[in-house]
Structures are given as C-alpha cells and as structure tokens.
Write an enzyme that holds these catalytic residues in place. Structure first.
Site: not given
Ligand code: NAP
Length: 250
Positions: A145, A159
């Site tokens: 991130s 985080y």
């Molecule tokens: P999100 O929409 O909240 O989706 C999270 C995903 O991770 C869901 O599929 C969830 O599955 C799964 N998950 C959570 N805990 C888990 C666990 N213990 N074991 C297996 N699966 C798990 O998140 P996102 O924004 O797409 O983020 C994806 C990645 O990008 C993360 O690593 C996040 O830190 C990174 N990121 C996101 C942003 C942003 O602005 N969105 C920015 C920088 C980095 P369930 O729904 O089935 O629980």
C-alpha cells in the site's frame, strides 16, 4: 484461448482481488479465488469467470491460520495442479484510531493477516514453484500500500507498518529466489474505490482525500489489477524486487 496457467489470488472475492481474478480469468489462468467470509461474493466472481469461458474455483481459508493456508494450497494442487502465480492480496484494516488507542488484540489481528498470512502464502508458493525443489518457477505479486510510505497517522499506523513489512519481504524474497525461477514484486495502491474504507469506518474516504492526489481522483480496482497481471506476465520477465506505485502520483 489456452487456459494453462494456475493462479491463486488471496482475498479474491471483493475489491482489488476480485478485479484481479476476473482479469486473470480472461488472461488464460485457471483461477483459485480465495475468500474468508463472503462466500456469495466469491461464487459471483467464479461464475463471472466461467461465463466468460474461463476456469475458476472458490476456496474458503483464513490466511492468518497456518492450517487454513496449508489446506488452501492443497486445494489448488488437487483442483488445478502446478501453481505458477500467487497474488498475496488479502488484507485488513480496522477502525481509524490513534496509535495510543490501539489494543494488543487489534495489532495481533492486523499483523496476523497482513504480514504472517502473506508470509505463509509466499512460503507455500515458493515450496511449489522453486526450481530448487523441482518446480517450474513462477511469479508472486504482493499487494502492499502507498500507506507504507505515508504512515497513515491518525488512521491506521498499524496497517501502514504491516505494509512496510510487505515491502521489505518483497525486497528480500525477490533476491532469495531470483536464481530459482521466481520473480517477486509488489504493487502499492493508493486510494482505490473498494469496501476496505468502510472497514476503517469511513466509506467515503477516497472522495474526501482525492483532491490530495496529483491526478485528482481515486483509482479503480481494475487499474491495480492490470498492473498486477503485467508484473506476473512474461512482459515483466526482467522485473523482480520492484515496488510499483499505483497511486495517481501520490
Ligand atoms: P476489500 O475490498 O476489503 O477486500 C478484502 C478481501 O480480502 C476480501 O476478498 C476478503 O474476503 C479478503 N480477506 C480479508 N481477510 C482475509 C483473511 N484473513 N483470509 C482470506 N481472505 C481475507 O479490500 P481491497 O481494498 O480490495 O484490498 C485488497 C488489498 O489491497 C489489501 O491488501 C489492501 O491492504 C490493499 N490496498 C487497498 C487499497 C484501497 O484503497 N482499497 C489501497 C492500498 C492497498 P471476505 O470478504 O470473504 O472476508
């Protein structure tokens, strides 16, 4: 389209992981869509991939549990065979808070999923891909991130620090396995429109902060997914140990 490569995407049911799974399905991968709680969302992604002529399966596993990770990789072995790509995408954050208010239980949850979970999945992938173990090589993309650079003060330093650990793991592991046919890179997304901001207690966070982004907008999950698929592809054959910002310039 020949579907002959096998990819595992952790947290592939929603957000960036789901966008990556859909694109991988269209790019010739058999896709293992891992999820933790939201089975319906994972099944939707699988159905969309199959409807487009691809091959996919959903597997529930909590990546913070070693037993679940072992079961997840065994499911991939059994269902699809030799893994050649891992996207270490699953990650969590908790309610916005100052460090002085963070409980030990919260710190354990965040680091267990974001750091230990990614390490365990990388371990299982390397055990299978490394030419040292008779594997055929492969590629890993860790989803870090932009927070690892900014620190996320007043929101979630825990985080941000967990993503700093992912950056360092990417640099070290890339060198450790470079001569074993495995490339390891990371993407560092900025403000992307997904549900994760609601977990932090502010669903509208991307819009609130988008004026701070040089490109003046938040990013879409598909924009991150395209970078991930490029890093996994042969187009990036000489790229390893790279931390690629997908942040609109922030
Ligand atoms: P999100 O929409 O909240 O989706 C999270 C995903 O991770 C869901 O599929 C969830 O599955 C799964 N998950 C959570 N805990 C888990 C666990 N213990 N074991 C297996 N699966 C798990 O998140 P996102 O924004 O797409 O983020 C994806 C990645 O990008 C993360 O690593 C996040 O830190 C990174 N990121 C996101 C942003 C942003 O602005 N969105 C920015 C920088 C980095 P369930 O729904 O089935 O629980």
């Amino acid at each position: 389209m020949a579907i002959d490569k096998v990819i595992l995407i952790t947290g592939g049911s929603r957000g960036i992981g789901a966008a990556t799974a859909l694109l991988a399905g269209r790019s010739g991968y058999r896709v293992c869509v891992n999820y933790h709680r939201d089975q319906a969302a994972a099944e939707q992604v699988v159905t969309a991939i199959r409807d487009a002529g691809g091959s996919a399966v959903a597997v529930r596993a909590d990546i913070s549990s070693e037993n679940d990770v072992l079961r997840l990789f065994e499911a991939v072995d059994k269902e699809f065979g030799a893994l050649c790509a891992l996207v270490n995408n699953a990650g969590i954050l908790e309610k916005q808070s100052r460090l002085s208010d963070m409980s030990a239980a919260r710190l354990q949850r965040v680091f267990a999923t974001n750091v230990a979970g990614s390490f365990l999945c990388a371990r299982e992938a390397v055990r299978r891909m490394s030419t040292r173990n008779g594997g055929a090589g492969g590629a890993i993309v860790n989803v870090s991130s932009g927070a690892s650079k900014h620190g996320a003060p007043n929101e979630y330093i825990d985080y941000a620090a967990s993503k700093g650990a992912i950056d360092t793991m990417t640099l070290g592991l890339a060198k450790e396995v470079a001569a074993e046919g495995i490339r390891v890179n990371a993407v560092r997304p900025g403000l992307i429109y997904t549900d994760i901001h609601a977990s932090g207690g502010e669903p509208g966070r991307v819009d609130r902060l988008s004026a701070m982004v040089p490109m003046q907008r938040g990013g879409r999950p598909e924009e991150v997914a395209r970078t991930i698929l490029w890093l996994l592809s042969d187009e990036a054959s000489y790229v390893t140990g790279a931390l690629v910002d997908v942040t609109g310039g922030r």
